[in-house]
Design a protein around this motif. Structure first.
Motif, mmCIF file in Angstrom:
data_model
loop_
_atom_site.group_PDB
_atom_site.id
_atom_site.type_symbol
_atom_site.label_atom_id
_atom_site.label_comp_id
_atom_site.label_asym_id
_atom_site.label_seq_id
_atom_site.Cartn_x
_atom_site.Cartn_y
_atom_site.Cartn_z
ATOM 1 N N GLN A 1 44.514 56.607 51.956
ATOM 2 C CA GLN A 1 43.171 55.702 52.765
ATOM 3 C C GLN A 1 42.351 55.157 51.461
ATOM 4 N N LEU A 2 42.144 56.022 50.552
ATOM 5 C CA LEU A 2 41.192 55.600 49.514
ATOM 6 C C LEU A 2 41.644 54.432 48.796
ATOM 7 N N GLU A 3 42.921 54.196 48.811
ATOM 8 C CA GLU A 3 43.580 52.902 47.786
ATOM 9 C C GLU A 3 42.976 51.805 48.306
ATOM 10 N N LYS A 4 42.531 51.470 49.656
ATOM 11 C CA LYS A 4 41.774 50.330 50.026
ATOM 12 C C LYS A 4 40.593 50.002 49.475
ATOM 13 N N TYR A 5 39.802 51.129 48.633
ATOM 14 C CA TYR A 5 38.563 50.679 48.253
ATOM 15 C C TYR A 5 38.663 50.699 46.602
ATOM 16 N N GLN A 6 39.615 50.841 46.101
ATOM 17 C CA GLN A 6 39.956 50.825 44.675
ATOM 18 C C GLN A 6 39.393 49.716 43.921
ATOM 19 N N ALA A 7 39.515 48.406 44.431
ATOM 20 C CA ALA A 7 39.065 47.318 43.546
ATOM 21 C C ALA A 7 37.624 47.319 43.731
ATOM 22 N N ASP A 8 37.133 47.748 44.688
ATOM 23 C CA ASP A 8 35.223 47.566 44.782
ATOM 24 C C ASP A 8 35.106 48.756 43.730
ATOM 25 N N ILE A 9 35.448 50.162 43.674
ATOM 26 C CA ILE A 9 35.225 51.067 42.970
ATOM 27 C C ILE A 9 35.209 50.721 41.213
ATOM 28 N N THR A 10 36.284 50.031 41.142
ATOM 29 C CA THR A 10 36.749 49.751 39.831
ATOM 30 C C THR A 10 35.712 48.638 39.122
ATOM 31 N N GLN A 11 35.349 47.548 40.130
ATOM 32 C CA GLN A 11 34.276 46.628 39.849
ATOM 33 C C GLN A 11 32.970 47.371 39.500
ATOM 34 N N THR A 12 32.596 48.209 40.468
ATOM 35 C CA THR A 12 31.085 48.680 40.348
ATOM 36 C C THR A 12 31.360 49.499 39.286
ATOM 37 N N ILE A 13 32.214 50.238 38.724
ATOM 38 C CA ILE A 13 31.998 51.157 37.559
ATOM 39 C C ILE A 13 32.038 50.127 36.341
ATOM 40 N N GLU A 14 32.770 48.998 36.392
ATOM 41 C CA GLU A 14 32.857 48.265 35.209
ATOM 42 C C GLU A 14 31.181 47.347 35.289
ATOM 43 N N GLU A 15 30.641 47.073 36.150
ATOM 44 C CA GLU A 15 29.375 46.485 36.137
ATOM 45 C C GLU A 15 28.243 47.508 35.503
ATOM 46 N N ILE A 16 28.393 48.684 35.737
ATOM 47 C CA ILE A 16 27.375 49.608 35.435
ATOM 48 C C ILE A 16 27.703 50.073 33.679
ATOM 49 N N LYS A 17 28.930 50.247 33.525
ATOM 50 C CA LYS A 17 29.486 50.681 32.392
ATOM 51 C C LYS A 17 29.210 49.387 31.294
ATOM 52 N N THR A 18 29.147 48.257 31.629
ATOM 53 C CA THR A 18 29.045 47.168 30.830
ATOM 54 C C THR A 18 27.393 47.296 30.315
ATOM 55 N N GLY A 19 26.420 47.542 31.289
ATOM 56 C CA GLY A 19 25.083 47.470 31.366
ATOM 57 C C GLY A 19 24.705 48.826 30.359
ATOM 58 N N THR A 20 25.298 49.688 30.817
ATOM 59 C CA THR A 20 24.982 51.034 29.626
ATOM 60 C C THR A 20 25.508 51.024 28.390
ATOM 61 N N ASP A 21 26.785 50.249 28.047
ATOM 62 C CA ASP A 21 27.190 50.064 26.914
ATOM 63 C C ASP A 21 26.195 49.413 26.000
#
Length: 894
Positions: free
Chosen positions: A417-437
């Motif tokens: 069931q979690l698989e349908k949210y993978q794209a949103d999770i990945t995108q959010t992690i990338e946004e936060i990571k870009t800023g903190t990096d």
């Protein structure tokens, strides 16, 4: 019985057909070689080749191999069968087939028609004839053991069963039946007369052949039950249980040889193989056979060669060696130069209760792991929901909607069931990571601009910490930085470690916690001192880090389920209740484990990976770097898994082996005997076998082909005396003709010289007993109680026997089989699966005192290695088990 004209005619015809087969195979080989596959394809376009060339090369290679085999061994059986209309003569070869003259046929033993060679006279069976299955009856059979002298073919010790079911052995050869005596000095006829074979070499029943070579007994034709077993479908899971000498291992080897031959598989089996990435070409090498000892591994190689199955060291494995490689290089359970992990120690941390019920320990751990993972995910959902962050609203809403799946038995459904949210999770992690990096790079740049040696000094701190080995990986935040960083220089590694340290500090500030003592992050923060970002920046960074950390637990969460096994095991061992139930002692270091624990961790990895690989969403992303851990497990699967002496392995180890079978095929074949289990942790019952796999079935065989009548009777008495499982008592073939001699014993050998002198006399008696039947010395084994005794015993025996030009070979560490015409000296623990004409067990009373738990098993194993001669020596009085059987023994053989 009289040698009548029919038997002479049969013998003459048989040797003629052997020559015909070999000659035709030679002609066919030369024709195949000259035509050479692809060289005769006109204007081959290699760019557009769809496999025609490679297919032709494979066919050509297969035909050449089969023809060569027929030249070396034209046939192994001759059968007359009746299909209701006429009688036909079928010759059976170990491998290969070729068209014959007249009404004779030739079939491969692995083919459906080849099964006729294993049937009894009078048996009926359906075989393909002219494209249709027809019921036929076996009328008579002849086993063939081809031999060639110059250009003449012959067969030695051929067993003939006539239409009236009389069984006789034609010894020494077929040619002796119909060739006239030419050499007046030839003593063959006299030898036959003096050896109870008065009728020109034909003796009633199945005669015994003395063992003169150290190899697995060559049994080209199996009995009816064995033949049916090895022909079971490729996907079968079976363990063959039976006493020593019943041909269990040979049945496994026959099965492997047949299942590697693509032409002998049915269409459904071929389709499964072709769906795999390795295809038909890979199927030839996609197998492993596990054996308990290195000695048995070497012993099996010649048997594989006779079945034309190339067997490399990559395919014949001991579990200890294989599990170390699997745990270190594939599953990353064990520490290596590239990863932290456990260190395997030759210690025992589990208690007696745990070692006696390893499946229960495993199930307790798996339950612990599943609960921990589910609880962690539930906690992360709650923590993410507490943030007032617009980027998390949609994700948290979805996670809350599937949170109820997080029960112990529903993790896989949650991941689905979690698989349908993978794209949103990945995108959010990338946004936060870009800023903190960006912020972290700025912090580092500030320090670097102030001090150009900053990164070099930081690298020194990191290296000093690593050299001091202060890290305990259980204190590390699991998978905190789940990013695909490409690190190729020391400077890049320093920046990566710097980022982790600042993030860890920010997270601790945000959560109002302390950094873990002794970690690399703590060492870096202590070194930075005043050169840290300000408090507000750290807390803001900490907030973002917590969000990323918790979100990462849902990015490819199924991979974390697999990769988190080792972390769960550390926590499992630290649980007070678990330690009280299953552990005897605490390891000196937290990352020390014993072999049983490694086996449990390997099984957990394999079982969880197999469960995930069934899911379509996992299959779809199997090639992405995010699921490389699952892909590496999948790369370890083999089309066929075989296990020899299976009862010497623990149920956990056998379950690991079964879990290495390719899931789409599931082929797992094993053999063993509960009465021969000589390991403390070996599998002890059919209940434990049933736990390994719901598909695993057992098949019992009990016809013993190794022992003489007297030794078989002794083995039965011994088994009853040791209260073994009498359901697995060996039965001799009804037509066996090998009476043998009683076992012998000497007690109170208070000196090595007295013991060795007695052994010398018995060895010479063995040689005299078989002198007219074989050239040279038959196979003789001396079994001692410890590895330290092997060389001294070999040296002492060699000194005693040198006047008779007999040498004793020290087979140290079970690494050697010795040389022909030598007496072999082994530590008893290494001789499982081997067989000899004569076996002597030295100092059995000492073994009984040193190892009372397994003494009776060792004695049974030693006694059943011998085909004809068995002897025991005791330093003092015989132990009770042997003393109770005293009437079965003699002092010497006449």
């Amino acid at each position: 019985m009289d040698v009548n004209s029919n038997l002479k005619k049969l013998a003459n015809e048989t040797v003629d057909v052997l020559k015909e087969i070999a000659d035709k195979a030679k002609i066919s080989s030369s024709q195949s070689d000259s035509s050479n596959s692809s060289s005769h394809l006109a204007a081959v376009n290699t760019f557009n080749d769809t496999g025609a060339v490679s297919s032709m090369n494979k066919i050509s290679s297969s035909v050449l191999a089969a023809n060569q085999a027929l030249q070396d061994e034209p046939a192994i059986a001759r059968i007359i069968y009746d299909n209701g209309e006429q009688r036909r003569t079928l010759y059976v070869a170990r491998k290969g087939s070729i068209r014959l003259n007249d009404d004779n046929e030739l079939a491969s033993y692995g083919s459906p028609k080849g099964h006729l060679a294993s049937l009894n006279v009078g048996d009926e069976y359906r075989v393909p004839i002219d494209g249709q299955l027809q019921l036929v009856e076996v009328i008579e059979t002849l086993t063939i053991k081809p031999s060639k002298v110059e250009n003449n073919w012959d067969s030695i010790y051929s067993v003939f069963t006539s239409e009236d079911e009389d069984v006789s052995t034609i010894a020494p050869s077929l040619r002796k039946l119909f060739e006239g005596e030419i050499d007046l000095s030839d003593t063959t006829s006299l030898d036959l007369l003096l050896s109870d074979q008065p009728d020109g070499g034909v003796v009633s029943g199945v005669a015994h052949q003395v063992r003169v070579a150290m190899s697995l007994r060559d049994q080209p034709i199996l009995d009816k039950i064995q033949s049916e077993i090895f022909r079971l479908p490729l996907e079968s899971q079976l363990i063959i249980l039976g006493p020593p000498g019943t041909g269990k291992t040979t049945t496994l080897i026959k099965r492997l040889g047949q299942k590697l031959d693509i032409d002998l598989l049915d269409p459904a089996e071929k389709a499964k193989i072709n769906k795999l990435d390795s295809g038909e070409a890979g199927h030839k090498t996609s197998w492993i056979m596990f054996t308990p000892t290195d000695l048995l591994k070497h012993y099996l190689k010649e048997a594989f060669a006779k079945e034309q199955v190339p067997a490399s060291n990559d395919q014949l494995k001991t579990w200890d060696n294989f599990s170390n490689i699997l745990g270190r290089n594939t599953l990353s359970i064990l520490q290596s130069g590239n990863s932290s992990g456990f260190i395997l120690k030759p210690d025992c941390y589990l208690n007696i209760s745990a070692r006696g019920s390893l499946p229960t320990v495993y199930e307790d751990f798996i339950s612990f792991h599943q609960v921990r993972v589910a609880d962690e995910l539930s906690s992360s959902i709650e923590q993410l929901s507490s943030f007032e962050d617009e980027r998390l609203k949609h994700i948290c809403s979805g996670l809350l909607g599937i949170k109820d799946r997080l029960t112990e038995n529903n993790l896989i459904e949650f991941y689905r069931q979690l698989e349908k949210y993978q794209a949103d999770i990945t995108q959010t992690i990338e946004e936060i990571k870009t800023g903190t990096d960006k912020d972290l790079r700025g912090y580092l740049a500030l320090q670097f601009n102030k001090n150009k040696q900053f990164i070099e000094e930081l690298t020194g701190v990191i290296n000093d910490w690593k050299s001091a080995k202060l890290q305990d990986s259980e204190n590390e935040e699991f998978d905190e930085d789940d990013e695909d960083e490409v690190i190729t220089t020391a400077q890049q590694q320093a920046f990566s470690d710097y980022k982790k340290a600042i993030r860890a500090l920010g997270k601790a500030k945000f959560l109002k916690r302390s950094l873990p003592k002794g970690s690399l992050s703590t060492a870096i923060i202590d070194w930075l001192g005043e050169r840290l970002p300000n408090q507000d920046d750290l807390i803001e960074l900490g907030s973002s880090t917590v969000i990323m950390t918790e979100l990462r637990k849902f990015k490819n969460a199924e991979v974390r389920y697999l990769k988190g096994i080792s972390r769960s095991y550390r926590l499992f061992r630290k649980s007070e209740e678990v330690f009280k139930n299953w552990f005897e002692s605490t390891p000196l270091k937290p990352n020390y484990i014993e072999q049983c624990e490694l086996d449990i961790l390997i099984l957990a990895n394999l079982k969880i990976a197999r469960a995930l690989l069934k899911e379509r969403f996992v299959q779809q992303k199997i090639e992405s770097s995010g699921v490389s851990a699952i892909e590496s497990v999948a790369s370890s699967f083999k089309n066929q898994i075989l296990v020899d002496e299976a009862t010497d392995f623990s149920p956990i180890q056998l379950a690991c082996m079964e879990s290495l079978s390719e899931p789409s095929i599931g082929s797992f074949f094993a053999c063993g005997d509960f009465n021969q289990r000589i390991t403390e942790l070996g599998t002890q019952s059919t209940e434990q076998l049933n736990w390994i796999s719901p598909k695993l079935k057992t098949e019992k065989i009990d016809v013993v082909y190794r022992q003489s009548e007297l030794l078989n009777q002794f083995a039965k008495k011994l088994l009853m005396g040791m209260k073994g499982d009498i359901d697995f008592v060996g039965q001799l073939p009804k037509n066996a003709n090998h009476k043998g001699v009683p076992p012998v014993i000497i007690e109170n050998t208070h000196s090595t010289g007295e013991c060795v002198g007695w052994l010398k006399d018995r060895i010479l008696e063995v040689e005299r007993n078989v002198g007219q039947q074989v050239e040279g010395l038959p196979t003789i084994a001396i079994l001692v109680n410890h590895e330290d005794e092997v060389i001294p015993m070999a040296e002492a025996l060699t000194n005693e026997l040198e006047d008779h030009n007999i040498r004793a070979e020290a087979c140290v560490g079970g690494k050697s089989l010795g040389e022909a015409n030598d007496v072999r000296v082994f530590d008893v623990q290494h001789i499982k699966g081997l067989e000899f004409e004569a076996v002597f067990f030295v100092g059995v009373d000492v073994l009984a005192k040193k190892n009372p738990e397994l003494f009776d098993k060792y004695l049974y194993v030693g006694a059943t290695r011998a085909a004809t001669f068995f002897g025991l020596t005791c330093e003092g009085n015989a132990p009770k088990l042997i003393a109770d059987l005293k009437t079965s023994f003699r002092d010497y053989w006449r």
